[in-house]
Design a protein around this motif. Structure first.
Motif, PDB file in Angstrom:
ATOM      1  N   ASN A   1       0.816  -1.207   0.000  1.00 24.73           N
ATOM      2  CA  ASN A   1       0.000   0.000   0.000  1.00 24.73           C
ATOM      3  C   ASN A   1       0.854   1.263   0.000  1.00 24.73           C
ATOM      4  O   ASN A   1       0.595   2.212  -0.735  1.00 24.73           O
ATOM      5  CB  ASN A   1      -0.875  -0.017   1.251  1.00 24.73           C
ATOM      6  N   LEU A   2       1.882   1.239   0.825  1.00 30.20           N
ATOM      7  CA  LEU A   2       2.808   2.374   0.925  1.00 30.20           C
ATOM      8  C   LEU A   2       3.503   2.607  -0.409  1.00 30.20           C
ATOM      9  O   LEU A   2       3.611   3.730  -0.890  1.00 30.20           O
ATOM     10  CB  LEU A   2       3.842   2.084   2.018  1.00 30.20           C
ATOM     11  N   ARG A   3       3.966   1.517  -1.010  1.00 36.43           N
ATOM     12  CA  ARG A   3       4.708   1.620  -2.275  1.00 36.43           C
ATOM     13  C   ARG A   3       3.836   2.200  -3.389  1.00 36.43           C
ATOM     14  O   ARG A   3       4.329   2.829  -4.314  1.00 36.43           O
ATOM     15  CB  ARG A   3       5.226   0.237  -2.708  1.00 36.43           C
ATOM     16  N   LYS A   4       2.546   1.960  -3.309  1.00 37.36           N
ATOM     17  CA  LYS A   4       1.644   2.524  -4.323  1.00 37.36           C
ATOM     18  C   LYS A   4       1.500   4.029  -4.147  1.00 37.36           C
ATOM     19  O   LYS A   4       1.186   4.742  -5.090  1.00 37.36           O
ATOM     20  CB  LYS A   4       0.252   1.880  -4.210  1.00 37.36           C
ATOM     21  N   GLN A   5       1.684   4.478  -2.920  1.00 34.26           N
ATOM     22  CA  GLN A   5       1.487   5.907  -2.653  1.00 34.26           C
ATOM     23  C   GLN A   5       2.762   6.733  -2.750  1.00 34.26           C
ATOM     24  O   GLN A   5       2.730   7.947  -2.689  1.00 34.26           O
ATOM     25  CB  GLN A   5       0.903   6.089  -1.248  1.00 34.26           C
ATOM     26  N   ILE A   6       3.889   6.037  -2.855  1.00 30.63           N
ATOM     27  CA  ILE A   6       5.171   6.744  -2.900  1.00 30.63           C
ATOM     28  C   ILE A   6       5.952   6.335  -4.136  1.00 30.63           C
ATOM     29  O   ILE A   6       6.251   5.156  -4.330  1.00 30.63           O
ATOM     30  CB  ILE A   6       6.021   6.418  -1.652  1.00 30.63           C
ATOM     31  N   GLY A   7       6.264   7.301  -4.991  1.00 26.67           N
ATOM     32  CA  GLY A   7       7.137   7.039  -6.129  1.00 26.67           C
ATOM     33  C   GLY A   7       8.571   7.253  -5.689  1.00 26.67           C
ATOM     34  O   GLY A   7       8.858   8.175  -4.933  1.00 26.67           O
ATOM     35  N   TYR A   8       9.489   6.407  -6.165  1.00 26.41           N
ATOM     36  CA  TYR A   8      10.859   6.447  -5.666  1.00 26.41           C
ATOM     37  C   TYR A   8      11.827   6.346  -6.840  1.00 26.41           C
ATOM     38  O   TYR A   8      11.760   5.397  -7.614  1.00 26.41           O
ATOM     39  CB  TYR A   8      11.047   5.276  -4.692  1.00 26.41           C
TER      40      TYR A   8
END
Ligand code: ADP
Ligand code: MG
Length: 250
Positions: free
Chosen positions: A72-79
């Motif tokens: 879920n976090l990874r979907k909300q944060i582009g890196y």
């Protein structure tokens, strides 16, 4: 948006990040800056849950970052990782759409998102079936950016996105990136070791040394009220070549 509370991380008995308390504000660009090895990349990796802190906790939108909520976090944060991190044996197109494919987005949605990103990053659709090593360093950074933005994240983390580029390409990409950040209005956290770049991008600048935050503020704060001599030393050490013309009296 992010709250770091007493965050420490050791590698081999040495603190890479040392008791950091930090708040990152919504819809602003925050720039992390400091000498090589001071813990900037480690801090980004902790924020996105690639590594885990030894002490303290990180809140994202008020909720503790934990393993069970990582996807879920990874979907909300582009890196965008240092050196770009594109997969060399995979086409540009596939590099960008990888996560969306994994999440089984339908092909129409993927196509239309890809078109938006090409437009945003000013990248030619004719290069989509090339491989990363067939395009220039500046173009690869544009691809890394498109990949990070594919899922329309709320937050964008960029680790020295312009570090390895020659000066002309870098200047062009700097102004393009700034325009992109402004048009998106997202929360951006960007790492650099260049004070000029920090001043150019940063609504807020966070200066680190040896795993600690030395000062957080605007460029003007840094110049007018440096928290300690290191702040002024760091700024002066990065003086532009133009400042030295005309005698360099100090
Ligand atoms: P920066 O990005 O500011 O240059 P890093 O966060 O990459 O610094 O590194 C901070 C410190 O932690 C450095 O001393 C580095 O050598 C050490 N470090 C970072 N990652 C690792 C790792 N995976 N294993 C061991 N040491 C590490
Ligand atoms: Mg780094």
């Amino acid at each position: 948006m992010f709250q770091l509370q007493n965050i420490s991380k050791q590698f081999n008995g040495t603190n890479a990040v040392d008791s950091i308390d930090l708040s990152i504000t919504h819809s602003q660009t925050s720039v992390l800056i400091g000498p090589s090895g001071c813990g900037k990349s480690t801090l980004l990796k902790l924020m996105i849950g690639l590594i885990w802190q030894d002490t303290g906790q990180i809140l994202f939108d008020g909720e503790a970052v934990r393993q069970s909520k990582l996807l879920n976090l990874r979907k909300q944060i582009g890196y965008v990782i240092q050196e770009g991190g594109l997969f060399p044996h995979v086409t540009i197109r596939k590099n960008i759409t990888l996560m969306a494919d994994y999440l089984k987005w339908d092909s129409g949605k993927i196509k239309s998102r890809l078109l938006e990103l090409l437009d945003l990053a000013q990248f030619s659709d004719r290069r989509l079936d090339d491989f990363p090593l067939q395009i220039s360093g500046g173009q690869r950074q544009r691809v890394s950016l498109m990949r990070a933005l594919m899922l329309e994240p709320d937050v964008l983390l960029l680790d020295e996105p312009l570090g390895a580029l020659d000066p002309m390409v870098r200047a062009k990409l700097q102004s393009d990136l700034k325009q992109i950040f402004q048009s998106l209005g997202k929360t951006v956290i960007m790492v650099t070791h260049d004070m000029g770049e920090a001043a150019f991008f940063g609504d807020i600048i966070i200066l680190m040394r040896e795993g600690r935050v030395i000062q957080q503020g605007t460029m003007l704060d840094f110049i007018e009220s440096p928290g300690e001599p290191f702040v002024t030393d760091f700024i002066n050490a990065q003086r532009s070549p133009l400042d030295t013309i005309g005698g360099g009296s100090n």
